[in-house]
Design an enzyme around this catalytic site. Sequence first.
Site, PDB file in Angstrom:
ATOM      1  N   ASP A 135       0.825  -1.220   0.000  1.00  0.00           N
ATOM      2  CA  ASP A 135       0.000   0.000   0.000  1.00  0.00           C
ATOM      3  C   ASP A 135       0.852   1.260   0.000  1.00  0.00           C
ATOM      4  O   ASP A 135       0.753   2.109   0.882  1.00  0.00           O
ATOM      5  CB  ASP A 135      -0.949  -0.004   1.200  1.00  0.00           C
ATOM      6  CG  ASP A 135      -2.006  -1.078   1.101  1.00  0.00           C
ATOM      7  OD1 ASP A 135      -3.100  -0.783   0.595  1.00  0.00           O
ATOM      8  OD2 ASP A 135      -1.728  -2.229   1.507  1.00  0.00           O
ATOM      9  N   HIS A 161       0.663   3.560  -2.420  1.00  0.00           N
ATOM     10  CA  HIS A 161      -0.244   4.629  -2.870  1.00  0.00           C
ATOM     11  C   HIS A 161       0.519   5.795  -3.488  1.00  0.00           C
ATOM     12  O   HIS A 161       0.304   6.969  -3.140  1.00  0.00           O
ATOM     13  CB  HIS A 161      -1.121   5.114  -1.725  1.00  0.00           C
ATOM     14  CG  HIS A 161      -2.173   4.139  -1.316  1.00  0.00           C
ATOM     15  ND1 HIS A 161      -3.393   4.053  -1.952  1.00  0.00           N
ATOM     16  CD2 HIS A 161      -2.174   3.175  -0.351  1.00  0.00           C
ATOM     17  CE1 HIS A 161      -4.117   3.102  -1.388  1.00  0.00           C
ATOM     18  NE2 HIS A 161      -3.395   2.542  -0.422  1.00  0.00           N
ATOM     19  N   HIS A 204      -6.862  -0.384  -5.816  1.00  0.00           N
ATOM     20  CA  HIS A 204      -6.677   0.921  -6.456  1.00  0.00           C
ATOM     21  C   HIS A 204      -6.082   0.792  -7.854  1.00  0.00           C
ATOM     22  O   HIS A 204      -6.408   1.586  -8.737  1.00  0.00           O
ATOM     23  CB  HIS A 204      -5.775   1.811  -5.594  1.00  0.00           C
ATOM     24  CG  HIS A 204      -6.480   2.428  -4.433  1.00  0.00           C
ATOM     25  ND1 HIS A 204      -6.904   3.733  -4.413  1.00  0.00           N
ATOM     26  CD2 HIS A 204      -6.850   1.906  -3.240  1.00  0.00           C
ATOM     27  CE1 HIS A 204      -7.497   3.995  -3.259  1.00  0.00           C
ATOM     28  NE2 HIS A 204      -7.472   2.895  -2.523  1.00  0.00           N
ATOM     29  N   HIS A 238      -4.775  -9.176  -0.988  1.00  0.00           N
ATOM     30  CA  HIS A 238      -5.113  -7.751  -0.838  1.00  0.00           C
ATOM     31  C   HIS A 238      -6.627  -7.664  -0.689  1.00  0.00           C
ATOM     32  O   HIS A 238      -7.353  -7.361  -1.639  1.00  0.00           O
ATOM     33  CB  HIS A 238      -4.627  -6.956  -2.051  1.00  0.00           C
ATOM     34  CG  HIS A 238      -4.677  -5.468  -1.850  1.00  0.00           C
ATOM     35  ND1 HIS A 238      -3.586  -4.734  -1.459  1.00  0.00           N
ATOM     36  CD2 HIS A 238      -5.694  -4.574  -1.968  1.00  0.00           C
ATOM     37  CE1 HIS A 238      -3.910  -3.460  -1.365  1.00  0.00           C
ATOM     38  NE2 HIS A 238      -5.198  -3.340  -1.670  1.00  0.00           N
ATOM     39  N   HIS A 297      -4.526  -0.622   6.298  1.00  0.00           N
ATOM     40  CA  HIS A 297      -3.489   0.403   6.438  1.00  0.00           C
ATOM     41  C   HIS A 297      -2.859   0.470   7.823  1.00  0.00           C
ATOM     42  O   HIS A 297      -1.783   1.045   7.967  1.00  0.00           O
ATOM     43  CB  HIS A 297      -4.065   1.778   6.075  1.00  0.00           C
ATOM     44  CG  HIS A 297      -4.173   1.996   4.608  1.00  0.00           C
ATOM     45  ND1 HIS A 297      -4.166   3.253   4.040  1.00  0.00           N
ATOM     46  CD2 HIS A 297      -4.285   1.128   3.571  1.00  0.00           C
ATOM     47  CE1 HIS A 297      -4.275   3.145   2.721  1.00  0.00           C
ATOM     48  NE2 HIS A 297      -4.358   1.861   2.417  1.00  0.00           N
TER      49      HIS A 297
END
Length: 731
Positions: free
Chosen positions: A30, A32, A140, A238, A268
């Site tokens: 993660d 991002h 994502h 995930h 997270h």
Amino acid sequence: MSDYEEDTRPPPNIETADPEDTIKILLATDNHIGYLERDPIRGQDSINTFREILQLAVKNEVDFILLAGDLFHENKPSRDCLYQTLALLREYTLGDKPIQVELLSDPDEGKAAGFSFPAINYEDPNFNISIPVFSIHGNHDDPQGPGVNGALCALDVLSVSGLLNYMGKFDLPTSDADAATTGIAVRPVLLRKGSTKLGMYGVGNVKDQRMHFELRSNRVRMYMPKDKDEWFNILLVHQNRVKHGPQEYVPEGMFDDSVDLVVWGHEHDCRIIPEPVAGKNYYITQPGSSVATSLADGEAIEKHVALLEIKGKEFQLTPIPLRTVRPFVISEVVLEDAAEEEGLDVNDQMEITKYLKQKVNDLIDQAQALWEERNARSIEAGDEEIPPMLPLVRLKVDTTNVTQTSNPIRFGQEFQGRVANPRDLLVFHRSKKAGKRGAGKVDIDQPELSIDDPDLTVSEKLAKVRVKTLVREYLAAQELQLLGENGMSDAIQMFVEKDDIHAIQTHVNKSLKTMLKNIKSDEVDEDDLDDLLAKAKQRQEEEYLEATRAGESAKGKGKAKATDDDGGAASDDSMLMDIDTGGGATFNMSDDDDDDEPPPPPKRRAATSRATTTKKAPAKAPAKKATTTTARGRGKKAAPPSSDDEVIELDDDEDEISEEEVVAKPVKRTSRAAVLSQSQAPAKKAPAKKKTPARQTQTQLSFAPAGRSSRAAASKARSKMVFDDDDDDDD
């Protein structure tokens, strides 16, 4: 917490380390990259931390990097985001350092269709890879869109560029027929270093409902080598770990027993220390995100990556804190508690603002101390000092029972240049659940309902479910001060069962209007207002109950009938008024009227005779006078609870007319009564009605035997006509 906490197994550890047989992996998830990339302050946070992760991989001389999804924040990363990511991967993963892990699986498994280069980049002789990077996709950056090459994602671009090894991509069935027989096939990447054999099974993000179904149905097939007991197997997922619904998560104990370690992405909050799972042999590690994408409590935990070392069937994991993560502190204050403990005046907005500023300043100091402590550890470890960063600060303010609050955006402007998020520094909220008022009282949000009896079976509970009963029990818990529970219950039932969208609003407006009129006429003091309202409510309840049981209340007979469709003393006339489709006799709503008490015998069938009685000629003139009294009686009776909105509208008009004014026009009223009495069925078309045309339609509902005095019969017929017409207007 999960059941795995009950497992008392010691933390995994390697007893005798041997570099020749130990595989070293840097775990992260993660990242991002690209989150808030247009923000002038936080725009480079994600890419800076990703740079630090690559630097840690080089520093610790790992064999490869393993990512568990959401490398990018956007499904279609911007050009600048891709540029920086490709540049960093090329900077830190290419080089002359030899690869010490041998690939045993097919290098062409998962390669780009129609091209000759392999799927694993360091197997391509045209590339000189020093640190391979393996990654699955997250929610994502998952594959999207149809095309010649199928659904693609940003990781496909990195894969064909030779800078990243994309794993865990599979095609789900496209038809229901295939879905019934085809599950998820997971093919591993098999590696070996010395005597240590490693199998990596990647499962990219799938919708949680689908993954839950596949796992429950044992349709997730993991292809394993024949000597699978000699391999150390890592599973990358995930998915939701926290339960968000019956099937909107993946249970921790659903994976195959042959798995040794599960690397969990998507969540997270950092829980990177391996946690055992009760009844299973594997552990779960949750590295958490490397950048805070929400100002929540879980994001405030210090961010880490991990150095994973594997030798044979043993492993150990060493957390590594990330230094480039922007410091984040979060706290909560309850203004009501502050008023009790610190004497805060919750009615003074300036004092509240001053109090909140002091709390924010304390959080900024706390973040500064956290940053200094982190830098001190880095300097001791021989790392360079990182320049200070503006902290993320979030103060949650509970404003329950507080009316004066500050503007969050204006409040944050004063901290511009001191925090990284001045616009969302404060978050105001109110407690969802009210505190208990005392023992023996019913809780407002969760009252004790009759269907909650533990001695009842499911079928008995379902049989007892009635809108009227549930609403009445909930309203009893609310302790209404102005509105009667019975009338409000009937209005809600009209809204639910008969789609009368104005029933509740009309009932409330009518009740309040009548109560205000009574208060004005009495001219009471404010000190006696509460007592007066309580007495008025009690009087309304008594009159309403009397009207619904007898059906012939002198003041509000028609109104009570119009709202009495809940059983009890409901008559056939009330059924006609409630439905109003011209054939009221064909409707039977008694199924829902068996809630609390059985209805009395239909002794009031004579009520239908009231309209027919108007046929008598001598009843014309008296009918007008009786109608006048009835109209005023209805106006005063409006206070009892009712669900008939049209009746209220007609009564409002008549309330403004004084008795003298009504009596002054006896001819017109008498003529209308005469027309109605002489032509019952055809009167529906009578155009002569100009002031109250809705009453013309009542003639078709006027049918009853004679047997009462013409004066009373005409009066009641007139009252009945008003309420029936109101239902017509509602439809």
